[in-house]
Design a protein around this motif. Structure first.
Motif, PDB file in Angstrom:
ATOM      1  N   ALA A 174     -10.997  -4.004  12.514  1.00 17.73           N
ATOM      2  CA  ALA A 174     -12.177  -3.934  11.654  1.00 17.73           C
ATOM      3  C   ALA A 174     -12.896  -5.283  11.619  1.00 17.73           C
ATOM      4  O   ALA A 174     -14.134  -5.348  11.703  1.00 17.73           O
ATOM      5  CB  ALA A 174     -11.773  -3.514  10.249  1.00 17.73           C
ATOM      6  N   LEU A 175     -12.135  -6.361  11.489  1.00 22.22           N
ATOM      7  CA  LEU A 175     -12.745  -7.689  11.463  1.00 22.22           C
ATOM      8  C   LEU A 175     -13.487  -7.986  12.760  1.00 22.22           C
ATOM      9  O   LEU A 175     -14.602  -8.531  12.751  1.00 22.22           O
ATOM     10  CB  LEU A 175     -11.672  -8.748  11.210  1.00 22.22           C
ATOM     11  CG  LEU A 175     -11.115  -8.797   9.786  1.00 22.22           C
ATOM     12  CD1 LEU A 175      -9.813  -9.568   9.749  1.00 22.22           C
ATOM     13  CD2 LEU A 175     -12.137  -9.415   8.837  1.00 22.22           C
ATOM     14  N   SER A 211     -19.391  -3.979   4.496  1.00 20.09           N
ATOM     15  CA  SER A 211     -18.251  -4.682   5.092  1.00 20.09           C
ATOM     16  C   SER A 211     -17.345  -3.774   5.910  1.00 20.09           C
ATOM     17  O   SER A 211     -16.965  -2.688   5.463  1.00 20.09           O
ATOM     18  CB  SER A 211     -17.421  -5.343   3.983  1.00 20.09           C
ATOM     19  OG  SER A 211     -16.194  -5.813   4.475  1.00 20.09           O
ATOM     20  N   ASP A 212     -16.942  -4.236   7.095  1.00 22.74           N
ATOM     21  CA  ASP A 212     -15.904  -3.555   7.871  1.00 22.74           C
ATOM     22  C   ASP A 212     -14.527  -3.882   7.304  1.00 22.74           C
ATOM     23  O   ASP A 212     -13.668  -3.004   7.188  1.00 22.74           O
ATOM     24  CB  ASP A 212     -15.980  -3.988   9.338  1.00 22.74           C
ATOM     25  CG  ASP A 212     -17.254  -3.544  10.029  1.00 22.74           C
ATOM     26  OD1 ASP A 212     -17.404  -2.332  10.247  1.00 22.74           O
ATOM     27  OD2 ASP A 212     -18.095  -4.393  10.336  1.00 22.74           O
ATOM     28  N   MET A 213     -14.297  -5.139   6.967  1.00 31.09           N
ATOM     29  CA  MET A 213     -13.000  -5.559   6.441  1.00 31.09           C
ATOM     30  C   MET A 213     -12.607  -4.766   5.199  1.00 31.09           C
ATOM     31  O   MET A 213     -11.449  -4.367   5.041  1.00 31.09           O
ATOM     32  CB  MET A 213     -13.029  -7.049   6.095  1.00 31.09           C
ATOM     33  CG  MET A 213     -11.691  -7.603   5.628  1.00 31.09           C
ATOM     34  SD  MET A 213     -11.802  -9.208   4.792  1.00 31.09           S
ATOM     35  CE  MET A 213     -12.310  -8.661   3.132  1.00 31.09           C
ATOM     36  N   ASN A 214     -13.559  -4.520   4.310  1.00 31.61           N
ATOM     37  CA  ASN A 214     -13.250  -3.824   3.067  1.00 31.61           C
ATOM     38  C   ASN A 214     -12.702  -2.420   3.314  1.00 31.61           C
ATOM     39  O   ASN A 214     -11.840  -1.939   2.575  1.00 31.61           O
ATOM     40  CB  ASN A 214     -14.504  -3.726   2.194  1.00 31.61           C
ATOM     41  CG  ASN A 214     -14.916  -5.071   1.621  1.00 31.61           C
ATOM     42  OD1 ASN A 214     -14.155  -6.030   1.642  1.00 31.61           O
ATOM     43  ND2 ASN A 214     -16.126  -5.142   1.100  1.00 31.61           N
ATOM     44  N   VAL A 215     -13.195  -1.769   4.350  1.00 35.30           N
ATOM     45  CA  VAL A 215     -12.744  -0.404   4.655  1.00 35.30           C
ATOM     46  C   VAL A 215     -11.279  -0.429   5.067  1.00 35.30           C
ATOM     47  O   VAL A 215     -10.460   0.384   4.603  1.00 35.30           O
ATOM     48  CB  VAL A 215     -13.623   0.225   5.751  1.00 35.30           C
ATOM     49  CG1 VAL A 215     -13.221   1.684   5.982  1.00 35.30           C
ATOM     50  CG2 VAL A 215     -15.096   0.142   5.383  1.00 35.30           C
ATOM     51  N   ALA A 216     -10.923  -1.383   5.928  1.00 41.77           N
ATOM     52  CA  ALA A 216      -9.531  -1.502   6.345  1.00 41.77           C
ATOM     53  C   ALA A 216      -8.635  -1.905   5.178  1.00 41.77           C
ATOM     54  O   ALA A 216      -7.516  -1.395   5.033  1.00 41.77           O
ATOM     55  CB  ALA A 216      -9.417  -2.521   7.478  1.00 41.77           C
ATOM     56  N   MET A 217      -9.095  -2.815   4.349  1.00 41.89           N
ATOM     57  CA  MET A 217      -8.317  -3.230   3.177  1.00 41.89           C
ATOM     58  C   MET A 217      -8.047  -2.048   2.254  1.00 41.89           C
ATOM     59  O   MET A 217      -6.965  -1.922   1.677  1.00 41.89           O
ATOM     60  CB  MET A 217      -9.068  -4.321   2.409  1.00 41.89           C
ATOM     61  CG  MET A 217      -9.147  -5.658   3.111  1.00 41.89           C
ATOM     62  SD  MET A 217      -7.553  -6.502   3.171  1.00 41.89           S
ATOM     63  CE  MET A 217      -8.080  -8.167   3.606  1.00 41.89           C
ATOM     64  N   ALA A 224      -9.845   5.734   5.244  1.00 42.65           N
ATOM     65  CA  ALA A 224     -10.890   5.111   4.433  1.00 42.65           C
ATOM     66  C   ALA A 224     -12.175   5.087   5.241  1.00 42.65           C
ATOM     67  O   ALA A 224     -12.155   4.893   6.466  1.00 42.65           O
ATOM     68  CB  ALA A 224     -10.482   3.703   4.017  1.00 42.65           C
ATOM     69  N   PHE A 225     -13.298   5.261   4.558  1.00 46.54           N
ATOM     70  CA  PHE A 225     -14.592   5.440   5.230  1.00 46.54           C
ATOM     71  C   PHE A 225     -15.581   4.367   4.790  1.00 46.54           C
ATOM     72  O   PHE A 225     -15.670   4.019   3.613  1.00 46.54           O
ATOM     73  CB  PHE A 225     -15.170   6.820   4.913  1.00 46.54           C
ATOM     74  CG  PHE A 225     -14.338   7.952   5.433  1.00 46.54           C
ATOM     75  CD1 PHE A 225     -14.702   8.630   6.585  1.00 46.54           C
ATOM     76  CD2 PHE A 225     -13.167   8.346   4.776  1.00 46.54           C
ATOM     77  CE1 PHE A 225     -13.926   9.670   7.079  1.00 46.54           C
ATOM     78  CE2 PHE A 225     -12.388   9.388   5.259  1.00 46.54           C
ATOM     79  CZ  PHE A 225     -12.763  10.045   6.415  1.00 46.54           C
ATOM     80  N   GLY A 226     -16.324   3.851   5.754  1.00 46.27           N
ATOM     81  CA  GLY A 226     -17.404   2.918   5.481  1.00 46.27           C
ATOM     82  C   GLY A 226     -18.740   3.521   5.845  1.00 46.27           C
ATOM     83  O   GLY A 226     -18.820   4.501   6.582  1.00 46.27           O
TER      84      GLY A 226
END
Length: 324
Positions: free
Chosen positions: A94-95, A163-169, A262-264
């Motif tokens: 994601a990052l 954010s991409d990172m937030n979805v993975a988190m 999780a979805f972004g």
């Protein structure tokens, strides 16, 4: 850019106290989002509190077998960390899907958590935006809303979290650690950290006045295939039209033992629906899981395509995870 004062605190608590005491203070680390907003006078802080010298840039093992990621760990360093690549690959992917190499070298974990929406109207000060100026209206609802949300929206705001990172988190059940000006600490589940717009779209997180993010903690790894699939308008340096962070444990084609999804690009916060994960395990059907994810989804014209796109993207993720 308007004039501001600049402070460089020596401790985390001092930073929090400065932010609490000064009107319209903002923390700054990489500045990859904040400086752009200041140039456009969307953000006009009276004080910048530089946190770059604080001891918050380590990635450490926890006693429970997880990881504690300091607030100042740069995105590039986190994506390349051996433990992250091995046990939390969805986060690394994601990052690496976000921004550019130059920006990832500057952007921090805490800054990514606090990244503000890329709504066109939020960035255009000539247009009404309840997030930027509460009570002014939402131009996106009746305007060009191709990148806007289809879930968790309100009559006040249909912006998305970029954010991409937030979805993975969110898929990894991360916890955000903070410190208040009086030195007390909190641990906020990622599920509760970002807020839906409701009647107060200008309030985007659960942080309190002066509270500073110190770390993000990941629990011990879970078994499964790690996938981050990002659908965007061009191959690089573009925000997600829709993204999915998935950890899926499969037993062969169409058989799923456990799943996290999780979805972004769909809502004001990373979107995760427990019923969708349960449905995928129970039936092995991506469409059944998508039904649960998209319950209550509403398009606003130009973004109607996001609803069928979510379904197709989830099918591709499940097929990839269950491929023998």
């Amino acid at each position: 850019m308007k004039a501001f004062t600049y402070e460089r605190p020596a401790t985390v608590q001092e930073a929090a106290q400065l932010a609490a005491d000064r009107p319209d203070a903002r923390f700054i680390a990489g500045g990859t989002n904040l400086l752009d907003l200041m140039k456009l006078q969307i953000e006009t802080p009276a004080t910048l509190v530089d946190v770059n010298r604080l001891p918050l840039a380590k990635v450490e093992e926890t006693s429970e077998g997880g990881l504690r990621i300091g607030a100042l760990v740069r995105n590039a360093d986190l994506a390349a960390h051996p433990r992250v690549r091995k046990d939390y690959a969805v986060l690394s992917r994601a990052l690496l899907a976000g921004a550019s190499g130059q920006l990832r070298n500057k952007a921090t974990t805490a800054g990514n958590l606090l990244q503000r929406t890329r709504c066109y109207y939020f960035y255009d000060t000539a247009m009404p935006c309840n997030k930027r100026e509460p009570g002014s209206g939402c131009a996106a609802i009746g305007g060009f809303n191709r990148i806007m949300a289809v879930l968790g929206t309100s009559d006040q705001c249909i912006a998305t979290n970029p954010s991409d990172m937030n979805v993975a988190m969110r898929a990894l059940d991360a916890t955000v650690e903070t410190m208040a000006p009086d030195g007390t600490t909190r641990a906020i589940p990622m599920a509760d950290f970002h807020r839906l717009p409701g009647d107060t779209p200008q309030t985007e997180t659960d942080l309190r006045k002066g509270e500073i993010i110190t770390a993000v903690t990941l629990p011990k790894p879970v078994e499964g295939v790690h996938i981050y699939r990002k659908v965007r308008d061009r191959a690089s340096y573009a925000f997600a039209t829709i993204s999915i962070a998935a950890v899926i444990a499969a037993e062969g084609a169409g058989k799923v033992r456990a799943a996290r999804l999780a979805f972004g690009g769909l809502a004001h916060k990373p979107w995760r629906v427990a019923q969708a994960e349960e449905a995928l395990v129970r039936t092995g059907s991506a469409d059944t899981a998508a039904d649960a994810v998209l319950k209550g989804a509403r398009g606003y014209g130009a973004n109607d395509f996001k609803i069928p796109l979510t379904r197709r993207t989830l099918r591709a993720v499940v097929a990839q995870a269950t491929r023998t």
